[in-house]
Enzyme design. Structure first.
Site, mmCIF file in Angstrom:
data_model
loop_
_atom_site.group_PDB
_atom_site.id
_atom_site.type_symbol
_atom_site.label_atom_id
_atom_site.label_comp_id
_atom_site.label_asym_id
_atom_site.label_seq_id
_atom_site.Cartn_x
_atom_site.Cartn_y
_atom_site.Cartn_z
ATOM 1 C CB ILE A 159 68.006 54.548 56.270
ATOM 2 C CG1 ILE A 159 68.202 54.384 54.813
ATOM 3 C CG2 ILE A 159 67.666 53.016 56.830
ATOM 4 C CD1 ILE A 159 68.911 53.215 54.350
ATOM 5 C CG ASP A 160 69.750 58.777 59.959
ATOM 6 O OD1 ASP A 160 68.608 58.942 60.129
ATOM 7 O OD2 ASP A 160 70.493 58.543 61.077
#
Length: 241
Positions: free
Chosen positions: A56-57
């Protein structure tokens, strides 16, 4: 070193609630000597090697799943490839979304280059509000939406890019978002984070044959904006099913 909140753990897998500004793992592109990496932080915390199963970013918070062994990691990878693992997100967006329930079907360039890949993002509008502040100077008031989001594909920055395509930018997104909105939230609400949260992940545990659902509590900066918009967290329980 900061302790990561552990959301789930069994013999084979462990999941955390990733804080904002923490990368999943080391990358040659990251030159900041003060950067934090979830893999190294978790290994230091639990005392054994872990294997990240997805990404996930950096500015995104929420559920991040790891294998406790190479075998556990490889055994579950097929579920990520065929998209049988379900991942739901929550986001606060600029404007009122066009539908209560919609699908963004818009190809995205691979690695931000020019080879287009199929990309689909489903969303549900959970809350809307209009506040008496001119966030951009164009209108005397400003509108916002809270959405539940399910990415059917897993392209780079897919959710952020899809909502930017609709011009319903995720608040706090400094890469694909609207800097006028970001500046307004910084000055008005002291927000310095992106309002995108990996809220729920469901997977099939290949060893125990169970269906596992993991949920991550919203971070304080997300809850703070919800309170400003008079969106009680307890009311979301009716929508988040």
């Amino acid at each position: 070193m900061e302790q990561l909140p552990i959301l789930f753990e069994d013999q084979h897998y462990i999941a955390i609630n990733k804080p904002s500004c923490v990368l999943v793992h080391k990358t040659p592109l990251e030159k900041d000597p003060e950067a934090l990496f979830a893999v190294q932080m978790l290994e230091h915390q639990v005392g054994y090697k872990v294997y990240p199963l997805h990404r996930i970013d950096r500015p995104t918070t929420g559920v991040l799943l790891f294998g406790k062994s190479a075998k556990a990691a490889s055994t579950i990878q097929a579920q990520f490839i065929d998209h049988s693992i379900k991942k739901y997100y929550l986001a606060i967006l600029r404007g009122y979304l066009p539908k209560a329930h919609g699908m963004i079907d818009h190809p995205l360039a691979k690695d931000l280059e020019f080879v287009l890949q199929e990309a689909k993002t489903e969303y549900w509008t959970l809350k809307q509000c209009e506040i008496p502040f001119a966030s951009t100077g164009r209108y005397p008031s400003s509108r916002y939406s809270l959405a539940k989001i399910y990415p059917h594909t897993g392209r780079m920055h897919q959710i952020r890019r899809h909502f930017a395509h609709l011009r319903h930018y995720i608040i706090g997104d400094t890469t694909h978002g609207d800097n006028r909105q970001n500046n307004f939230f910084s000055s008005q609400f002291q927000l310095e984070n992106m309002l995108l949260h990996a809220w729920e992940l469901t997977f099939f545990q290949p060893f125990s044959k169970e269906s596992i659902t993991i949920k991550a509590d919203l971070p304080l900066h997300f809850l703070s904006i919800m309170r400003e918009f008079n969106w009680p967290e307890k009311e979301l329980s009716n929508h988040l099913v």
